[in-house]
Design a protein around this motif. Structure first.
Motif, PDB file in Angstrom:
ATOM      1  N   PRO A   1      -8.280  -3.424   2.893  1.00 36.56           N
ATOM      2  CA  PRO A   1      -8.450  -2.845   4.231  1.00 36.56           C
ATOM      3  C   PRO A   1      -7.408  -1.789   4.584  1.00 36.56           C
ATOM      4  CG  PRO A   1      -7.522  -5.060   4.375  1.00 36.56           C
ATOM      5  CD  PRO A   1      -7.928  -4.859   2.942  1.00 36.56           C
ATOM      6  N   GLU A   2      -6.303  -1.745   3.845  1.00 39.18           N
ATOM      7  CA  GLU A   2      -5.255  -0.777   4.166  1.00 39.18           C
ATOM      8  C   GLU A   2      -5.468   0.576   3.485  1.00 39.18           C
ATOM      9  OE1 GLU A   2      -1.639  -3.966   4.991  1.00 39.18           O
ATOM     10  OE2 GLU A   2      -1.595  -2.741   3.184  1.00 39.18           O
ATOM     11  N   SER A   3      -6.417   0.662   2.562  1.00 38.78           N
ATOM     12  CA  SER A   3      -6.727   1.955   1.943  1.00 38.78           C
ATOM     13  C   SER A   3      -7.471   2.838   2.945  1.00 38.78           C
ATOM     14  CB  SER A   3      -7.586   1.763   0.695  1.00 38.78           C
ATOM     15  OG  SER A   3      -6.886   1.089  -0.316  1.00 38.78           O
ATOM     16  N   GLY A   4      -7.279   4.154   2.853  1.00 37.78           N
ATOM     17  CA  GLY A   4      -7.989   5.040   3.768  1.00 37.78           C
ATOM     18  C   GLY A   4      -7.434   6.450   3.756  1.00 37.78           C
ATOM     19  N   ILE A   5      -8.013   7.303   4.607  1.00 35.10           N
ATOM     20  CA  ILE A   5      -7.633   8.707   4.708  1.00 35.10           C
ATOM     21  C   ILE A   5      -6.901   8.928   6.026  1.00 35.10           C
ATOM     22  CG2 ILE A   5      -8.458  11.086   4.665  1.00 35.10           C
ATOM     23  CD1 ILE A   5     -11.010  10.073   3.327  1.00 35.10           C
ATOM     24  N   HIS A   6      -5.755   9.582   5.954  1.00 33.78           N
ATOM     25  CA  HIS A   6      -4.942   9.850   7.133  1.00 33.78           C
ATOM     26  C   HIS A   6      -4.721  11.351   7.287  1.00 33.78           C
ATOM     27  CE1 HIS A   6      -3.609   5.553   7.571  1.00 33.78           C
ATOM     28  NE2 HIS A   6      -3.972   5.557   6.297  1.00 33.78           N
TER      29      HIS A   6
ATOM     30  N   GLY B   1     -15.368  -1.438   5.261  1.00 35.37           N
ATOM     31  CA  GLY B   1     -15.153  -2.303   4.109  1.00 35.37           C
ATOM     32  C   GLY B   1     -13.932  -1.870   3.329  1.00 35.37           C
ATOM     33  N   ASP B   2     -13.596  -2.662   2.353  1.00 35.65           N
ATOM     34  CA  ASP B   2     -12.412  -2.372   1.548  1.00 35.65           C
ATOM     35  C   ASP B   2     -12.642  -1.132   0.700  1.00 35.65           C
ATOM     36  OD1 ASP B   2     -11.394  -4.621   2.637  1.00 35.65           O
ATOM     37  OD2 ASP B   2     -11.551  -5.863   0.834  1.00 35.65           O
ATOM     38  N   LEU B   3     -11.673  -0.218   0.731  1.00 31.50           N
ATOM     39  CA  LEU B   3     -11.708   0.987  -0.085  1.00 31.50           C
ATOM     40  C   LEU B   3     -10.618   0.913  -1.137  1.00 31.50           C
ATOM     41  CD1 LEU B   3     -12.143   3.699   2.704  1.00 31.50           C
ATOM     42  CD2 LEU B   3     -13.937   2.583   1.366  1.00 31.50           C
ATOM     43  N   GLY B   4     -10.819   1.648  -2.227  1.00 27.17           N
ATOM     44  CA  GLY B   4      -9.832   1.696  -3.285  1.00 27.17           C
ATOM     45  C   GLY B   4      -9.122   3.037  -3.303  1.00 27.17           C
ATOM     46  N   ARG B   5      -9.033   3.619  -4.472  1.00 28.14           N
ATOM     47  CA  ARG B   5      -8.351   4.907  -4.621  1.00 28.14           C
ATOM     48  C   ARG B   5      -9.234   6.044  -4.109  1.00 28.14           C
ATOM     49  NH1 ARG B   5      -5.600   7.086 -10.286  1.00 28.14           N
ATOM     50  NH2 ARG B   5      -4.421   8.818  -9.388  1.00 28.14           N
TER      51      ARG B   5
ATOM     52  N   THR C   1       0.831  -1.203   0.000  1.00 25.21           N
ATOM     53  CA  THR C   1       0.000   0.000   0.000  1.00 25.21           C
ATOM     54  C   THR C   1       0.863   1.250   0.000  1.00 25.21           C
ATOM     55  OG1 THR C   1      -1.727  -1.179   1.218  1.00 25.21           O
ATOM     56  CG2 THR C   1      -1.838   1.218   1.206  1.00 25.21           C
ATOM     57  N   GLY C   2       0.637   2.104  -0.993  1.00 24.79           N
ATOM     58  CA  GLY C   2       1.345   3.368  -1.072  1.00 24.79           C
ATOM     59  C   GLY C   2       0.418   4.534  -0.793  1.00 24.79           C
ATOM     60  N   VAL C   3       0.936   5.743  -0.976  1.00 25.02           N
ATOM     61  CA  VAL C   3       0.148   6.959  -0.799  1.00 25.02           C
ATOM     62  C   VAL C   3      -0.130   7.547  -2.172  1.00 25.02           C
ATOM     63  CG1 VAL C   3       0.125   9.299   0.145  1.00 25.02           C
ATOM     64  CG2 VAL C   3       1.009   7.408   1.513  1.00 25.02           C
TER      65      VAL C   3
ATOM     66  N   LEU D   1      -1.848  18.100   7.236  1.00 19.48           N
ATOM     67  CA  LEU D   1      -1.746  17.332   5.999  1.00 19.48           C
ATOM     68  C   LEU D   1      -2.818  16.245   5.971  1.00 19.48           C
ATOM     69  CD1 LEU D   1       2.108  16.672   6.165  1.00 19.48           C
ATOM     70  CD2 LEU D   1       1.002  18.529   4.934  1.00 19.48           C
ATOM     71  N   TYR D   2      -3.339  16.007   4.772  1.00 22.47           N
ATOM     72  CA  TYR D   2      -4.270  14.899   4.552  1.00 22.47           C
ATOM     73  C   TYR D   2      -3.681  14.012   3.456  1.00 22.47           C
ATOM     74  CZ  TYR D   2      -7.547  18.232   6.746  1.00 22.47           C
ATOM     75  OH  TYR D   2      -8.163  19.138   7.580  1.00 22.47           O
ATOM     76  N   ALA D   3      -3.625  12.727   3.714  1.00 28.64           N
ATOM     77  CA  ALA D   3      -3.040  11.792   2.752  1.00 28.64           C
ATOM     78  C   ALA D   3      -3.973  10.590   2.582  1.00 28.64           C
ATOM     79  CB  ALA D   3      -1.665  11.314   3.218  1.00 28.64           C
ATOM     80  N   THR D   4      -3.978  10.028   1.371  1.00 22.71           N
ATOM     81  CA  THR D   4      -4.799   8.849   1.119  1.00 22.71           C
ATOM     82  C   THR D   4      -3.901   7.663   0.784  1.00 22.71           C
ATOM     83  OG1 THR D   4      -5.063   9.330  -1.251  1.00 22.71           O
ATOM     84  CG2 THR D   4      -6.684  10.256   0.259  1.00 22.71           C
ATOM     85  N   ALA D   5      -4.144   6.566   1.466  1.00 19.12           N
ATOM     86  CA  ALA D   5      -3.433   5.317   1.196  1.00 19.12           C
ATOM     87  C   ALA D   5      -4.226   4.505   0.181  1.00 19.12           C
ATOM     88  CB  ALA D   5      -3.257   4.522   2.480  1.00 19.12           C
ATOM     89  N   TRP D   6      -3.516   3.876  -0.753  1.00 19.49           N
ATOM     90  CA  TRP D   6      -4.170   3.093  -1.808  1.00 19.49           C
ATOM     91  C   TRP D   6      -3.512   1.720  -1.894  1.00 19.49           C
ATOM     92  CZ3 TRP D   6      -3.820   4.248  -7.768  1.00 19.49           C
ATOM     93  CH2 TRP D   6      -4.736   3.422  -8.436  1.00 19.49           C
ATOM     94  N   GLN D   7      -4.267   0.706  -1.534  1.00 18.23           N
ATOM     95  CA  GLN D   7      -3.816  -0.676  -1.663  1.00 18.23           C
ATOM     96  C   GLN D   7      -4.233  -1.167  -3.045  1.00 18.23           C
ATOM     97  OE1 GLN D   7      -5.211  -3.232   1.481  1.00 18.23           O
ATOM     98  NE2 GLN D   7      -4.198  -5.042   0.674  1.00 18.23           N
ATOM     99  N   ARG D   8      -3.238  -1.470  -3.884  1.00 23.61           N
ATOM    100  CA  ARG D   8      -3.575  -1.912  -5.237  1.00 23.61           C
ATOM    101  C   ARG D   8      -2.478  -2.790  -5.799  1.00 23.61           C
ATOM    102  NH1 ARG D   8       0.768   0.536  -6.645  1.00 23.61           N
ATOM    103  NH2 ARG D   8       1.014   2.195  -8.144  1.00 23.61           N
ATOM    104  N   PHE D   9      -2.882  -3.644  -6.748  1.00 22.53           N
ATOM    105  CA  PHE D   9      -1.946  -4.581  -7.371  1.00 22.53           C
ATOM    106  C   PHE D   9      -2.537  -5.033  -8.696  1.00 22.53           C
ATOM    107  CE2 PHE D   9      -0.276  -8.883  -8.152  1.00 22.53           C
ATOM    108  CZ  PHE D   9       1.082  -8.636  -8.069  1.00 22.53           C
ATOM    109  N   ARG D  10      -1.710  -5.058  -9.738  1.00 20.08           N
ATOM    110  CA  ARG D  10      -2.198  -5.454 -11.059  1.00 20.08           C
ATOM    111  C   ARG D  10      -1.478  -6.698 -11.550  1.00 20.08           C
ATOM    112  NH1 ARG D  10      -4.999  -4.427 -15.259  1.00 20.08           N
ATOM    113  NH2 ARG D  10      -5.873  -2.435 -14.676  1.00 20.08           N
ATOM    114  N   THR D  11      -2.254  -7.546 -12.224  1.00 20.28           N
ATOM    115  CA  THR D  11      -1.689  -8.655 -12.986  1.00 20.28           C
ATOM    116  C   THR D  11      -2.167  -8.503 -14.423  1.00 20.28           C
ATOM    117  OG1 THR D  11      -3.564 -10.147 -12.630  1.00 20.28           O
ATOM    118  CG2 THR D  11      -1.839 -10.129 -10.952  1.00 20.28           C
TER     119      THR D  11
END
Length: 325
Positions: A238-243, A262-266, A204-206, A219-229
């Motif tokens: 579950p690691e996506s969210g607003i910090h 629940g699970d969030l995306g971008r 998970t990145g920002v 500061l407000y940052a959003t975490a995005w858990q994502r992976f492509r095949t």
């Protein structure tokens, strides 16, 4: 399917007829004494496009002191600069390590200082990775790679308006693998060294970062858990969210009161320049929680305003009106 077949059939007949007429014309052209090599000797081939292209326009940076000067960051064609309000453009990033750009930012204290994050910050298959963060101190004439080469995709760069040496980089991290340099990074020496100040995980990145215009320590940052095949895109978890941080990134806490679980995306964010208590978010997620949200108390609680949302694959961004809420 029937319409497609008819369209293909018509076009095949058209191409066959064109080729037949061309073959019939060849003998007459060969016998024409007026058609000589000297007739076309001064003619030269030129590129009229679109044999090469820059792809999507990813970001835009305008010189606040000269609205006729601005920069366009592209998905696959580097950076283009205009000094005449778009009448003409010049490529200024062709000789650097990556032609795929994620974001571009001008130093609010010096418009000649340009920061660039390489690696398109979307998540579709046709995406190229970057080789870190670049900086120019002469309006894009020369560039220096400032590190974070393993970030691959940069979501946002923000320069502290009080101190040009303080810069934040939101790194999405590699798309097709875990690890790399992902999270929120900060420099206090103009990019010589970097410190990760928000670390979620190796998956998970920002993706986005905004600051309070009246207090840059907020500061407000959003975490995005994502992976492509090759066969799928996993955008959310579950690691996506607003910090949020109120001390310049030293400490962080999640602020999602009012956004269903629940699970969030971008997630994309924007802070109103009229009233920074108003914070907006567009959330990718399950049907129950996706949509457009608003906070009127600096992100402490959220209200869903509509179900409008976009895919994390492309352009998940928000911009506030400069004079109206």
């Amino acid at each position: 399917m029937v319409k497609l077949f008819i369209w293909m059939k018509k076009n095949i007949y058209y191409y066959l007829l064109t080729m037949l007429l061309g073959w019939l014309a060849l003998p007459s052209l060969a016998q024409n004494p007026q058609l000589k090599s000297s007739t076309v000797a001064r003619m030269k081939f030129r590129n009229i496009g679109p044999a090469t292209f820059s792809g999507r326009i990813i970001d835009l940076a305008v010189n606040p002191g000269n609205f006729s000067q601005y920069y366009l960051a592209t998905a696959g064609g580097g950076i283009w600069k205009t000094n005449n309000a778009g009448t003409t453009f010049q490529p200024i990033f062709d000789h650097q390590g990556s032609s795929s750009i994620g974001c571009i930012t001008l130093d609010p204290n010096n418009a000649n200082v340009v920061w660039v994050g390489t690696g398109e910050n979307n998540a579709q298959r046709s995406i190229a990775y970057g080789d870190g963060v670049y900086k120019s101190t002469d309006g894009g004439k020369t560039w220096k790679n400032m590190g974070l080469k393993k970030s691959e995709h940069i979501g946002k760069i923000i320069v502290d308006p009080r101190n040009s040496n303080v810069v934040y980089v939101a790194a999405q991290g590699p798309l097709w693998s875990i690890g790399g340099e992902r999270g929120l990074y900060k420099t206090e020496d103009g990019g010589k060294t970097w410190k990760k100040i928000l670390d979620i995980s190796d998956k998970t990145g920002v993706s986005d970062l905004v600051i309070d215009p009246t207090n840059p320590d907020v500061l407000y940052a959003t975490a995005w858990q994502r992976f492509r095949t090759v066969f799928s895109m996993l955008s959310g978890g579950p690691e996506s969210g607003i910090h949020k941080s109120t001390d310049g990134g030293k400490t962080w806490r999640k602020i999602q009161n009012g956004i269903p679980g629940g699970d969030l995306g971008r997630i994309a964010l924007a802070v109103s320049p009229v009233n920074p208590a108003y914070v907006y978010a567009i959330v990718e997620g399950m049907p129950a929680n996706r949509g457009f949200y608003r906070s009127v108390n600096n992100g402490e609680s959220w209200q869903k305003m509509s179900g409008y949302n976009t895919s994390g694959n492309y352009y998940q961004e928000i911009y506030c009106h400069p004079t109206e809420l």
